[in-house]
Design a protein around this motif. Structure first.
Motif, PDB file in Angstrom:
ATOM      1  N   UNK A  98      53.989  18.079 -40.660  1.00  0.00           N
ATOM      2  CA  UNK A  98      54.519  17.807 -42.086  1.00  0.00           C
ATOM      3  C   UNK A  98      55.883  17.240 -41.936  1.00  0.00           C
ATOM      4  N   UNK A  99      56.776  17.521 -40.811  1.00  0.00           N
ATOM      5  CA  UNK A  99      58.067  17.100 -40.582  1.00  0.00           C
ATOM      6  C   UNK A  99      57.949  15.942 -39.876  1.00  0.00           C
ATOM      7  N   UNK A 100      57.938  15.636 -38.647  1.00  0.00           N
ATOM      8  CA  UNK A 100      58.195  14.457 -37.992  1.00  0.00           C
ATOM      9  C   UNK A 100      57.199  13.532 -37.927  1.00  0.00           C
ATOM     10  N   UNK A 101      55.875  13.982 -37.880  1.00  0.00           N
ATOM     11  CA  UNK A 101      55.198  13.086 -37.923  1.00  0.00           C
ATOM     12  C   UNK A 101      54.879  12.011 -38.772  1.00  0.00           C
ATOM     13  N   UNK A 114      64.618  23.886 -33.130  1.00  0.00           N
ATOM     14  CA  UNK A 114      63.587  23.549 -32.198  1.00  0.00           C
ATOM     15  C   UNK A 114      62.247  23.918 -32.602  1.00  0.00           C
ATOM     16  N   UNK A 115      62.063  24.582 -33.581  1.00  0.00           N
ATOM     17  CA  UNK A 115      60.598  24.994 -34.243  1.00  0.00           C
ATOM     18  C   UNK A 115      59.913  23.610 -34.704  1.00  0.00           C
ATOM     19  N   UNK A 116      60.755  22.691 -34.979  1.00  0.00           N
ATOM     20  CA  UNK A 116      60.294  21.471 -35.720  1.00  0.00           C
ATOM     21  C   UNK A 116      59.260  20.658 -34.500  1.00  0.00           C
ATOM     22  N   UNK A 117      59.183  21.337 -33.423  1.00  0.00           N
ATOM     23  CA  UNK A 117      58.418  20.447 -32.541  1.00  0.00           C
ATOM     24  C   UNK A 117      57.126  21.321 -32.171  1.00  0.00           C
ATOM     25  N   UNK A 176      67.300  25.564 -26.741  1.00  0.00           N
ATOM     26  CA  UNK A 176      67.885  24.990 -27.979  1.00  0.00           C
ATOM     27  C   UNK A 176      67.263  23.667 -28.176  1.00  0.00           C
ATOM     28  N   UNK A 177      67.712  23.050 -29.439  1.00  0.00           N
ATOM     29  CA  UNK A 177      66.921  21.933 -29.803  1.00  0.00           C
ATOM     30  C   UNK A 177      67.048  20.577 -28.950  1.00  0.00           C
ATOM     31  N   UNK A 178      68.391  20.539 -28.480  1.00  0.00           N
ATOM     32  CA  UNK A 178      68.573  19.251 -27.447  1.00  0.00           C
ATOM     33  C   UNK A 178      67.407  19.061 -26.212  1.00  0.00           C
ATOM     34  N   UNK A 179      67.096  20.168 -26.097  1.00  0.00           N
ATOM     35  CA  UNK A 179      66.444  20.228 -24.785  1.00  0.00           C
ATOM     36  C   UNK A 179      64.999  19.531 -25.177  1.00  0.00           C
ATOM     37  N   UNK A 180      64.179  19.815 -26.143  1.00  0.00           N
ATOM     38  CA  UNK A 180      63.046  19.473 -26.577  1.00  0.00           C
ATOM     39  C   UNK A 180      63.100  17.860 -26.608  1.00  0.00           C
ATOM     40  N   UNK A 181      64.108  17.114 -27.183  1.00  0.00           N
ATOM     41  CA  UNK A 181      64.246  15.909 -27.666  1.00  0.00           C
ATOM     42  C   UNK A 181      64.309  14.968 -26.334  1.00  0.00           C
ATOM     43  N   UNK A 182      65.182  15.438 -25.496  1.00  0.00           N
ATOM     44  CA  UNK A 182      65.405  14.863 -24.381  1.00  0.00           C
ATOM     45  C   UNK A 182      64.268  15.096 -23.337  1.00  0.00           C
ATOM     46  N   UNK A 183      63.675  16.022 -23.671  1.00  0.00           N
ATOM     47  CA  UNK A 183      62.502  16.277 -22.643  1.00  0.00           C
ATOM     48  C   UNK A 183      61.412  15.460 -23.122  1.00  0.00           C
TER      49      UNK A 183
END
Lengths: 168, 112, 112, 149, 112, 491
Positions: free
Chosen positions: F469-472, F459-462, F383-390
């Motif tokens: 194109x999205x976060x950078x 999660x795919x945003x990472x 899930x997405x929370x994992x990636x941001x915290x990581x």
């Protein structure tokens, strides 16, 4: 012409004149705007100004109004000197009390003018009006007597006759 | 020039009476007497100042506003004084010790 | 400089009242005092020397004038404060209807 | 003594006589907002004061008979919508939100300053009706009638 | 005792008047404005220390009327008629505020 | 030219709702849904057309030092997408949730005003205008918290309004000091002029703004109002408040002000890290002890805000990427959790975890989505929370702040613990709960399902191709401190 329409007409004319005075007429734009504004004021608050018929000729009423105004101003001058005398006197020579007087006036506006005059003339201040509109309670800074009839003559009597001529 | 002198004289008289009224507000013993002094003198004083301004300015819009102010003050200030005095008496604020007579109180007690 | 310090003192009075008073109405008044302190500070910031502002008068551009922008901002913030105060008063009245008291220590259904 | 609706006869009469003056003065302040200090906000407050004066002197029932409160609400909302409409019109004609797209006219005349007088009128409608409705709504709450028993 | 207090008050007023009219260096209108401000100090004394709520209401009402005069003179100083606008609005607001306060003092609600 | 419409449309919708809708008809719902759908479409469109550019919109056709300007860059459009996405789902959830209250059109009008305020705060480039829009949003938030008409709701709204007013006056004071120093209100201008002045002013203003916006975003020492307000409001409003309001009004402004205007001075970054780690640990412990579901979620919000602040405080590029990604993720899963709590409350009439249990058969959609959201907020792998915290933890280790990394790990574990408590007592268990009569309507279900899918999909945003194109662009806007001045002023 009904009473309300007459009241509306008066409000319209007065509003227009006051508008012209306020803007000290510079050009036509102000006049047109004045007409519109006067009409608006008339629509919203037009019917309140006059609520009862008056008998008597208009010129005579204006004449007695002027006479009343002069008398009132004179009384007011006296009142002010009276108060000034009391205030700068080191011992404050007052003898206050609330007394009652009777009035024979019936019109609302006449009673209002009478009470306002009483407030602004020597030593007296209107506190309340009885619901039957015939008795006025007055705070008097220098009570001379507590008799109702006598007080009616000294406080209200000097204005009542002229006001009867103006308003009734 | 004479107009300005007359106007200034009115303004001076007005300020003098303003001052007396305020002095009465401070010196007199209870709220009704204070109302007496203050309402009369301050009304007259402010009206005098406005009349002086009207005389100096003449018939332009400043002068007319001053006239309107006079009319307004004469209409409203006695009414406000009346409303305050009535409310003070009804809420039971006592008159000063020197009071001679209180017929309003007597009548109210009779009716209740 | 002293005026700014006085403004800040007024602000601290407001914060003290808002955090320590127990009466709902007094808390609302303290919020109002804080707002006035900040508004006063804004108005004092408007006095600057040597700046010119584009306000037209009949004689042309007047350079001897106070910076008008803070006054416009203050007007906005006064309106906002009016709205917030009205909302707070409404909430306080509703709370009074529910709890029959203005004392905040007795209004404790929610715990920290 | 029995309490009648509103205040005493004296206050009622003076209110009756002076309410048109207050309204006129408010309109004067609004319409001259662009050439003298004042403007929509101050004028709107004065008009709200006129209504408030009548409410104080005559009481709640009289206001209900005199004006329609729902209509005042509608004026308030529609004036806000009108303000936004003027902004969008400025965007369409003049190139920016609230752009001043009418000709500016001669200085210190009544018809000058482009859209500003119109916006003043709209703001005045919003402010006056909003303020009066707020007071009206808040005066509904009667604490000791609904509260302590 | 009473005479002594009266005399001290007279001295204060005389000192103020002397300082205002003979020491203070300004145009005559400013001197008059100073007198009105001095009056306003008296009124503020009543607002702060008035023993009963009615006294405070009277003082605020009187302050409104005083301000009209002050603004009229201020208008004369700057030769601008909009000061009169402010004065009229101030008088109007103080009138309505007095009515509202009186109504509440009487123990009634704003709307009945 | 898109940006002004993002403010005009909800404002117009709010006034039209008060004008034409009544007690019986559905005009309020139709108008507000139309407005929010168009807002979402506009914001997504502007997000994908902006890229790395910056567009300036000047009000009433004047030039920039004189007028109010709206700034459209990658960061602001990113926040706009989040706000309007959550607003749409919240509105879908509200339609049947709010039905049993009286005067529902007021609810929709206030909701539209709140969106106006948030969009305005995000879009504007003028600091006083920001204050005004913030007050609009807060005003409607106070009214919406009190909307239910119960005693606790009034109390919570009063508390919230008092704290909000105090912070607003603090912010206004800061704005006053800024104006006195720089004689301008445009943020880019302030950023250009402020370094030439006395540096002490910068620290004073920074401290005042940190207190003010810290109160708005409920960082730990300033958090007292949040649990009450967020747990007392109606569920869709809790989702809005917790999901986007504290971010749009708190975190967004903090980032914009401290990074783009003040240029990220080191002392404030250290303060961010300290405040963030306090929030993570203390709020997690407080959440562990709660038995009221919504209160637990509210404390969880404080702790997640702590994660975001920690990421910002580390200040490297990777850490800011993590923080930005966590803003997005937290908006989604926290809103979802509040919807779950709302539907449970609607069905069972209680929020106490001890009185719930065994809801798997009775409410399959709710319990499944709550499972997904819990795992996501606790930081489990798909899930997405994992990636941001990581990312935040890795960045902390890279920047050799190992202590903070350990705090973040502990906070993450505590999060897992209290959400396991929610699952164990709330949705699993063996208690016999009679089948609830109230059925969850399609709108509420679809709102939950959309967000649950987004929890997985985002999660795919990472993934590197999509990230560019999205976060950078967002990260580059935040990191590029002088770029903001250059882009806005054109010099």
């Amino acid at each position: 012409m009904t009473l309300q329409n007459r009241s509306r007409l008066f409000v319209f004319i007065f509003s227009f004149l006051v508008w012209l005075a306020l803007t000290s007429v510079r050009d036509m734009e102000e006049v047109v705007a004045g007409l519109i504004v006067a009409a608006l004021v008339t629509i919203v608050a037009g019917k309140f100004l006059i609520t009862s018929e008056k008998s008597g000729h208009i010129l005579r009423r204006i004449f007695s109004a002027i006479k009343y105004l002069i008398k009132f101003l004179w009384e007011m001058m006296k009142a002010n000197f009276h108060v000034a005398f009391i205030v700068i006197h080191p011992y404050l020579p007052i003898k206050p009390g609330i007394v009652k007087i009777k009035t024979k006036l019936t019109k609302d506006s006449a009673i209002t003018v009478l009470t306002n005059s009483i407030t602004l003339t020597p030593g007296t201040l209107t506190v309340d009006l009885s619901p039957e509109k015939n008795e006025i309670y007055i705070h008097w800074i220098d009570v001379l007597s507590t008799d109702v009839e006598k007080n009616t003559k000294t406080i209200g009597g000097k204005f009542e006759k002229l006001l009867t001529e103006v308003f009734e | 020039m004479t107009r300005e002198v007359i106007g200034m004289a009115f303004i001076l008289v007005g300020i003098m009476f303003d001052f007396f009224g305020v002095l009465g507000l401070v010196r007199l013993p209870d709220v009704y007497n204070r109302l007496q002094a203050a309402t009369k003198c301050v009304t007259f004083g402010s009206a005098g100042i406005l009349l002086g301004v009207f005389i100096i300015q003449g018939f332009n819009n400043f002068g007319f506003k001053a006239l309107l102010g006079i009319v307004f003050i004469f209409l409203t200030s006695p009414v406000a004084a009346h409303a305050i005095a009535r409310a003070a008496h009804r809420s039971g604020i006592p008159l000063t010790k020197e009071t001679v007579v209180d017929q309003y109180q007597e009548d109210n007690e009779l009716k209740d | 400089m002293i005026v700014y310090i006085l403004c800040f003192a007024l602000f601290l009075v407001g914060i003290y009242g808002a955090l320590t008073k127990r009466d709902l109405i007094k808390i609302i008044l303290s919020i109002g005092i804080m707002g006035y302190a900040v508004n006063l500070m804004f108005i004092l910031f408007a006095y600057k020397t040597g700046a010119s502002f584009a306000i037209l008068t009949k004689e042309g551009i007047n350079t001897n004038m106070v910076d008008p922008l803070p006054q416009a901002l203050i007007l906005t913030s006064i309106v906002i404060e009016l709205g917030i105060t009205a909302l707070l008063v409404t909430l306080a009245i509703r709370l009074f209807e529910k709890y029959k008291t203005f004392d905040i220590t007795k209004i404790r259904r929610l715990s920290g | 003594m029995k309490q009648t609706e509103g205040m005493t006869l004296i206050v009622k009469t003076v209110t009756r006589i002076s309410v048109w003056m207050i309204l006129l003065y408010g309109l004067y302040i609004i319409l001259h907002g662009h050439i003298s200090p004042g403007g929509g906000f101050a004028g709107g407050v004065i008009i709200a004061l006129a209504f408030l004066n009548v409410m104080l002197a005559y009481g709640r029932g009289f206001i209900k008979r005199w004006v329609n409160i729902g209509f005042l609400h509608d004026i308030e909302s529609s004036s806000a919508a009108l303000f936004l409409a003027m902004g969008i019109l400025g965007m369409a004609v003049g190139g920016g939100f609230l752009a001043n797209f009418i000709s500016h006219g001669k200085l210190f005349h009544l018809l000058s300053a482009g859209t500003i007088p119109i916006l003043n009128i709209v703001i005045a409608a919003k402010v006056s009706m909003g303020l009066f409705v707020v007071v009206w709504t808040l005066s509904v709450f009667h604490l000791d009638k609904g509260g302590k028993k | 005792m009473r005479l002594l207090r009266w005399f001290i008050g007279l001295l204060i007023i005389a000192a103020f008047l002397y300082g205002n009219f003979f020491i203070y260096d300004g145009i005559i209108l400013y001197k008059l404005i100073n007198v009105i401000l001095f009056c306003a100090l008296f009124v503020l004394f009543r607002v702060l220390f008035g023993p009963s709520p009615a006294d405070r209401i009277v003082a605020v009402d009187i302050l409104g009327i005083l301000i009209v005069g002050l603004l009229a003179i201020l208008g004369l100083v700057f030769d601008q008629s909009f000061f009169m606008d402010i004065g009229l609005i101030w008088a109007l607001m103080s009138f309505i505020a007095s009515l509202a306060f009186a109504k509440i003092l009487e123990g009634r609600y704003l709307d009945d | 030219m898109i940006l002004p419409f993002l403010i005009i449309i909800p404002l117009l919708a709010a006034f039209l709702i008060t004008l034409i809708s009544g007690e019986k008809d559905n005009w309020a719902i139709v108008l507000s849904i139309l407005a929010v759908i168009s807002l979402l479409a506009l914001s997504i469109f502007s997000f994908f057309t902006t890229g790395n550019d910056t567009f300036i919109y000047e009000m009433s056709g004047w030039k920039i030092p004189l007028t109010i300007c709206l700034v459209q860059d990658a960061f602001s459009t990113f926040m706009l997408v989040i706000v309007n996405l959550i607003a749409l789902t919240s509105l879908m959830f509200s339609v049947s949730y709010i039905k049993h209250y009286s005067g529902t059109w007021k609810y929709y009008a206030l909701f539209m005003l709140m969106i106006t305020g948030m969009n305005g705060v995000i879009a504007t480039g003028d600091i006083f205008n920001l204050f005004v829009f913030m007050e609009i949003a807060l005003f409607s938030a106070y009214a919406l918290v009190a909307f239910g008409g119960k005693a606790e709701e009034y109390e919570a709204a009063f508390k919230y309004a008092i704290m909000g007013s105090i912070s607003s006056t603090l912010i206004l004071m800061g704005i006053g000091i800024l104006y006195a120093t720089t004689s301008t209100l445009t943020m880019a201008n302030i950023a250009a002029i402020l370094p030439t002045k006395d540096p002490r002013i910068m620290y004073w203003v920074g401290a005042i703004f940190l207190a003010g916006f810290g109160l708005k975003s409920a960082v730990m020492p300033f958090h007292a109002w949040l649990p009450d307000a967020h747990s007392s409001a109606p569920a869709p409003i809790s989702a809005m408040l917790s999901g986007v309001l504290i971010k749009a009004l708190g975190i967004y402004v903090i980032i914009r002000f401290f990074f783009n205007v003040l240029g990220a001075p080191q002392i404030f970054l250290t303060l961010f890290m300290i405040l963030g780690s306090i929030s993570i640990i203390v709020a997690s412990y407080l959440a562990l002890g709660q038995w009221d579901l919504k209160r637990l979620l509210a404390y969880s919000s404080i702790s997640q805000i702590g994660f975001i602040l920690l990421g910002l405080g580390i200040g490297t590029k990777l850490a800011i990427l993590g923080a930005v990604f966590h803003i997005f993720n937290h908006a989604i899963f926290k809103s979802l959790l509040f919807y779950n709590s709302g539907s449970v409350e609607m069905a069972l009439g209680t929020r106490d975890l001890r009185k719930m249990g065994n809801l798997k058969d009775a409410m399959p959609v709710t319990s499944t989505t709550s499972m997904i959201a819990s795992l996501s907020v606790a930081g489990l792998p798909p899930f997405n929370g994992f990636f941001s915290k990581l990312i935040i933890i890795i960045a902390a280790v890279q920047a050799s702040h190992v202590g903070y990394a350990i705090i973040a790990v502990i906070g993450s574990l505590l999060t897992l613990a209290y959400f396991m408590k929610v699952q164990r007592y709330g949705f699993r268990g063996n208690d016999i709960i009679e089948k609830p009569e109230v059925s969850i309507s399609t709108g509420m279900k679809s709102a939950m399902i959309i967000l649950a899918i987004l929890c997985i999909v985002s999660s795919a945003l990472i993934i590197p191709g999509i990230r560019e194109v999205t976060l950078d662009p967002v990260v580059s806007v935040i990191m590029n401190k002088t770029g903001y001045i250059y882009e806005v002023l054109g010099r």
